[in-house]
Design an enzyme around this catalytic site. Structure first.
Site, short mmCIF file in Angstrom:
data_model
loop_
_atom_site.label_atom_id
_atom_site.label_comp_id
_atom_site.label_asym_id
_atom_site.label_seq_id
_atom_site.Cartn_x
_atom_site.Cartn_y
_atom_site.Cartn_z
N GLU A 120 0.84 -1.19 0.00
CA GLU A 120 0.00 0.00 0.00
C GLU A 120 0.88 1.24 0.00
O GLU A 120 2.09 1.14 0.09
CB GLU A 120 -0.95 -0.01 1.21
CG GLU A 120 -0.24 0.08 2.52
CD GLU A 120 -1.10 -0.42 3.68
OE1 GLU A 120 -1.67 0.42 4.35
OE2 GLU A 120 -1.17 -1.64 3.91
N LYS A 122 2.64 4.69 1.21
CA LYS A 122 3.12 5.27 2.46
C LYS A 122 2.78 6.76 2.41
O LYS A 122 3.44 7.54 1.73
CB LYS A 122 4.64 5.05 2.60
CG LYS A 122 5.17 5.51 3.93
CD LYS A 122 6.62 5.08 4.10
CE LYS A 122 7.16 5.34 5.49
NZ LYS A 122 6.90 6.66 6.02
N ASP A 124 2.31 10.58 3.19
CA ASP A 124 3.23 11.54 3.79
C ASP A 124 2.44 12.58 4.58
O ASP A 124 2.05 13.61 4.05
CB ASP A 124 4.04 12.21 2.67
CG ASP A 124 5.24 12.94 3.22
OD1 ASP A 124 5.55 12.78 4.42
OD2 ASP A 124 5.87 13.69 2.46
N TYR A 231 -4.77 3.16 7.52
CA TYR A 231 -3.87 2.11 7.05
C TYR A 231 -3.71 0.93 8.01
O TYR A 231 -2.93 0.01 7.76
CB TYR A 231 -2.50 2.66 6.66
CG TYR A 231 -1.75 3.36 7.78
CD1 TYR A 231 -1.36 2.69 8.94
CD2 TYR A 231 -1.38 4.69 7.65
CE1 TYR A 231 -0.67 3.31 9.94
CE2 TYR A 231 -0.67 5.33 8.65
CZ TYR A 231 -0.33 4.64 9.79
OH TYR A 231 0.37 5.26 10.79
N LYS A 330 11.22 3.50 0.62
CA LYS A 330 11.07 4.95 0.43
C LYS A 330 11.56 5.33 -0.96
O LYS A 330 12.63 4.88 -1.40
CB LYS A 330 11.89 5.71 1.47
CG LYS A 330 11.46 5.39 2.89
CD LYS A 330 10.80 6.56 3.56
CE LYS A 330 11.82 7.48 4.18
NZ LYS A 330 11.19 8.59 4.88
N CYS A 424 20.61 47.29 -6.13
CA CYS A 424 19.23 46.81 -6.16
C CYS A 424 18.71 46.81 -7.60
O CYS A 424 18.82 47.82 -8.30
CB CYS A 424 18.37 47.71 -5.28
SG CYS A 424 16.62 47.30 -5.39
N CYS A 427 15.86 49.69 -7.81
CA CYS A 427 16.04 51.13 -7.60
C CYS A 427 17.50 51.56 -7.69
O CYS A 427 17.80 52.75 -7.57
CB CYS A 427 15.44 51.56 -6.26
SG CYS A 427 16.35 50.95 -4.84
N CYS A 442 18.14 45.62 0.14
CA CYS A 442 18.17 46.98 -0.37
C CYS A 442 17.74 47.90 0.76
O CYS A 442 16.64 47.77 1.29
CB CYS A 442 17.23 47.12 -1.56
SG CYS A 442 16.93 48.84 -1.98
N CYS A 448 12.20 52.34 -2.81
CA CYS A 448 12.34 51.18 -3.70
C CYS A 448 10.94 50.61 -3.99
O CYS A 448 10.24 50.17 -3.06
CB CYS A 448 13.23 50.16 -3.00
SG CYS A 448 13.49 48.65 -3.92
S1 IVH Z 1 1.89 0.81 9.02
C1 IVH Z 1 3.27 -1.39 12.65
N1 IVH Z 1 1.11 1.80 6.74
O1 IVH Z 1 4.92 5.58 8.31
C2 IVH Z 1 2.88 -0.74 11.39
N2 IVH Z 1 2.41 3.17 8.18
O2 IVH Z 1 7.38 4.33 10.28
C3 IVH Z 1 2.62 0.67 11.58
N3 IVH Z 1 2.79 5.45 7.35
O3 IVH Z 1 4.66 6.97 11.27
C4 IVH Z 1 2.62 1.52 10.41
N4 IVH Z 1 1.64 5.22 5.48
O4 IVH Z 1 2.44 6.92 10.16
C5 IVH Z 1 1.80 2.03 7.88
N5 IVH Z 1 0.31 2.61 4.72
C6 IVH Z 1 0.99 2.80 5.84
C7 IVH Z 1 1.59 4.04 6.13
C8 IVH Z 1 2.32 4.18 7.32
C9 IVH Z 1 2.36 6.05 6.22
C10 IVH Z 1 3.64 6.09 8.36
C11 IVH Z 1 3.20 5.85 9.76
C12 IVH Z 1 4.43 5.78 10.58
C13 IVH Z 1 5.50 5.59 9.58
C14 IVH Z 1 6.12 4.24 9.81
#
Ligand code: IVH
Length: 690
Positions: A120, A122, A124, A231, A330, A424, A427, A442, A448
């Protein structure tokens, strides 16, 4: 009597229930399925009706009412809560080889057991845990350090994709975990608005999400368009296999099944989750999203791979701080190199000069990049950027591309360092650099053009004088026509000077428009002194600083007469700010400006909100936590009784008002200088309160 009142209430109770049901349904369809079943107008009318009814009959308001999403609670301090189950982090890697190793290690550990993976996104953003008891959201806590987080329930309730009440069947007690993200388009709109209002923009959507969850006023949080992406579902039995086998249905035995179940309960579970059988399927998922991620409406920084079968989690166990049954891959920040064509220089409101790299257009992370900031002179020197160089630019989780270095493969022998401006660009005034500053500015504050226009823009901003009929374009027009050279000129504009303005630009101001502008300008004379002070745009004097200065000195004359030392004593006003305020008022033109503004009728003193003058002439320093007041409240209280509040203890301090957990440094200093330390009770006696 009782009988009568309950009969009376019944129709309202029914209507409240009906409205709740309808609004919940419309919300759900809108946020989960992108479907509007009613017009905005109709929706607002229903919500209004519900708010009014609940207001009239508070005893009938349901704890899970959709009106709670509008916010309205104030949280001074967020309570620290220990997570029932620690929120673990994930082992993460940038290397596909390590993902391969994770996969083969897992397979070895599990031997003959049949299992699958889930892949799935991750997300942000900011991790939070939501507790549901009997289908009702009871608590929301940020991840914090994994063991202890902040309770942010009121703010979480304002997020439309967090269900307040679950549908269908659900476990009686569980925790939904997920990430709160700030979608890109909402982020950009919000940041633009912040800039227009004179607020510092957020650096990226993650910071914005985190800042929003910590807003004290949940009504403000409700305005931020946050999204919750679930998640993980944590059941109390997860920590013991025995209980799990007894208490869960088939569906809860896999991670995938749990997220499917969560969807049925009303959670927003992103559709981008895939059950994968082997490493090839995992790699294909990673490859796909590495490219596709820029087409998502929110930021992701990788892919999370989990063993799907919950019962195997126990068997695989944990390492020091992360589970052995999951890993995060990542994405590397996307990086390209492109020739630097030239550098242009922008001059901001405070005169700061920002160099901007103009580059050959290049495709990066879903957009064509042509320009990127070079921040300041220090940055250019540190990067050692030379003429003819190619620049390396990156786009990480942020939407804004960053220059991260020079591509040395394209460096030409004997390339000359790029030349920085000496004057600048707007001016022609020679630029200056203050000791310790990273860039040039400036100094021609009053001559200016971008500085003057920038100051005009700041002056009319909502948080300053709030003259909203004057936007950037109109201000530039007024400036270019020579009608307005400084903020005071606005108050001396005449109707006939405004009418017809903008003809060449194709947006000429008519009589009505002119009248609106003039009345908005007139109305701004009511804006309180602290905002007038902020509106002047003195370097380093932000909203808070202006408020503190205004409250301390009470009027502009006392402020203009203050020494640097006196200024620096005001709470939240540092040495640097004290010097700039002092320097500002030394300039005769600035004093003249103040006089013209005063003559125009602007507020030059704080309005008397005083209750008494029993503390007249006394200066307090406040430290610690109080039982009857928040720290801000007690400070205001002191001021309302004629006293002053200062941030640091000196020989001029009359009392240190100490609450619980007073800072040890302050204590030491107070004792050393023999300043009396009084308690909250002593204080109340002093002001004649109870
Ligand atoms: S699972 C034990 N799934 O990534 C499993 N984490 O270091 C717990 N995060 O701060 C996390 N998307 O907030 C999981 N699809 C996802 C995620 C996710 C983002 C973040 C989570 C945590 C960090 C994991």
């Amino acid at each position: 009597m009782d009988l009568f009142s309950s009969i009376d209430l019944e129709p309202s109770r029914q209507r409240i229930e009906e409205l709740t049901r309808l609004i919940d349904k419309y919300n759900y369809e809108y946020y989960m399925n992108d479907t509007s079943l009613v017009s905005d107008f109709e929706f607002d009318a229903l919500l209004r009706e519900l708010i009014d009814l609940e207001h009239q009959y508070p005893e009938l308001a349901l704890p899970t009412s959709p009106t709670r999403r509008v916010g309205g609670t104030i949280n001074k301090n967020f309570r620290q809560v220990t997570h029932r189950f620690p929120m673990l982090s994930l082992g993460n890697t940038y290397s596909i080889e390590e993902i391969e190793e994770f996969e083969s290690r897992t397979r070895k550990l599990l031997g003959d057991t049949k299992f699958t993976y889930t892949c799935e996104l991750k997300y942000d953003g900011v991790a939070i845990g939501l507790t549901y008891k009997h289908g009702v959201l009871t608590q929301a806590v940020t991840r914090g350090n994994g063991t202890v987080g902040d309770e942010i329930t009121d703010n979480a309730r304002t997020i439309p994709t967090i269900p307040l009440k679950l549908q269908g069947s659900y476990p009686d007690d569980f925790e939904a975990r997920g990430e709160v993200v700030y979608p890109f388009d909402a982020f950009e709109t919000m940041n633009k608005q912040r800039e227009a209002e004179g607020d510092e923009p957020f650096a990226n959507p993650r910071n914005a999400a985190s800042g929003s969850l910590k807003l004290q006023d949940s009504r403000e949080c409700a305005k931020r368009k946050l999204q919750f992406c679930m998640y993980f579902m944590m059941l109390p039995g997860d920590n013991s296999i025995q209980q799990l086998n007894n208490s869960t249905t088939q569906q809860y035995n896999t991670h995938f099944g749990r997220l499917e179940a969560a969807k049925q309960m009303g959670f927003k579970v992103q559709p981008y989750i895939k059950e994968c059988a082997d490493i090839n399927e995992i790699k294909a998922f990673i490859d796909y999203w590495d490219k596709e991620r820029w087409n998502l409406p929110f930021g992701i920084d990788g892919i999370v791979i989990k063993v799907n079968q919950v019962e195997l989690w126990q068997q695989l166990g944990l390492t020091a701080k992360s589970p052995r049954w999951a890993i995060a891959y990542k994405f590397k920040a996307e990086r390209v190199s492109t020739p630097l064509e030239d550098i242009s220089f922008q001059v901001g409101r405070t005169g700061i000069v920002t160099p901007v790299a103009n580059m050959a257009p290049v495709w990066l992370g879903g957009t064509t990049v042509r320009r990127a900031t070079l921040n300041n002179a220090d940055f250019i020197e540190k990067m050692d950027i030379r003429e003819g160089d190619w620049l390396l630019i990156e786009k990480g989780g942020e939407i804004i591309p960053k220059v991260v270095g020079v591509d040395m493969e394209h460096r030409i022998a004997n390339a000359k360092p790029v030349s920085y401006l000496a004057k600048c660009p707007e001016c022609g005034t020679p630029l200056v650099r203050t000791e310790g500053e990273a860039g040039f500015y400036c100094p021609n504050v009053d001559g200016c053009p971008p500085q003057i226009i920038g100051r005009l823009e700041h002056f009319v901003a909502r948080k300053a004088m709030n003259i909203d009929s004057l936007g950037s374009e109109r201000l530039s027009m007024l400036y270019n026509k020579g009608l307005v050279r400084n903020v005071a000129d606005l108050y001396y504009l005449r109707r006939e000077q405004l009418i017809g303005l903008g003809v060449e630009e194709g947006a000429s101001i008519q009589e009505k428009g002119a009248e609106n502008i003039l009345s908005a300008i007139r109305k701004s004379c009511e804006v309180p002194f602290e905002r007038v002070l902020f509106a002047l745009g003195i370097r380093y004097v932000g909203e808070v600083g202006a408020k503190k200065l205004a409250r301390f000195f009470k009027n502009i004359d006392a402020l203009m007469a203050a020494t640097v030392e006196e200024l620096a004593h005001v709470e939240d006003v540092g040495e640097k700010t004290a010097v700039t305020v002092f320097d500002y008022f030394v300039v005769p033109e600035h004093r003249q400006l103040v006089e013209r503004l005063r003559a125009a009728g602007l507020q030059m003193q704080v309005h008397d909100t005083s209750v008494s003058s029993v503390l007249e002439g006394k200066t307090f320093v406040v430290s610690g936590i109080f039982s009857r007041f928040s720290r801000e409240e007690i400070k205001t209280h002191i001021e309302q009784h004629g006293g002053k509040v200062s941030s640091s203890i000196s020989s001029k301090t009359d009392y240190v008002l100490a609450g619980e957990k007073m800072g040890p440094e302050k204590l030491k200093k107070a004792e050393k200088l023999n300043v009396p330390i009084i308690s909250e009770e002593d204080y109340l006696v002093m002001v004649g309160g109870k």
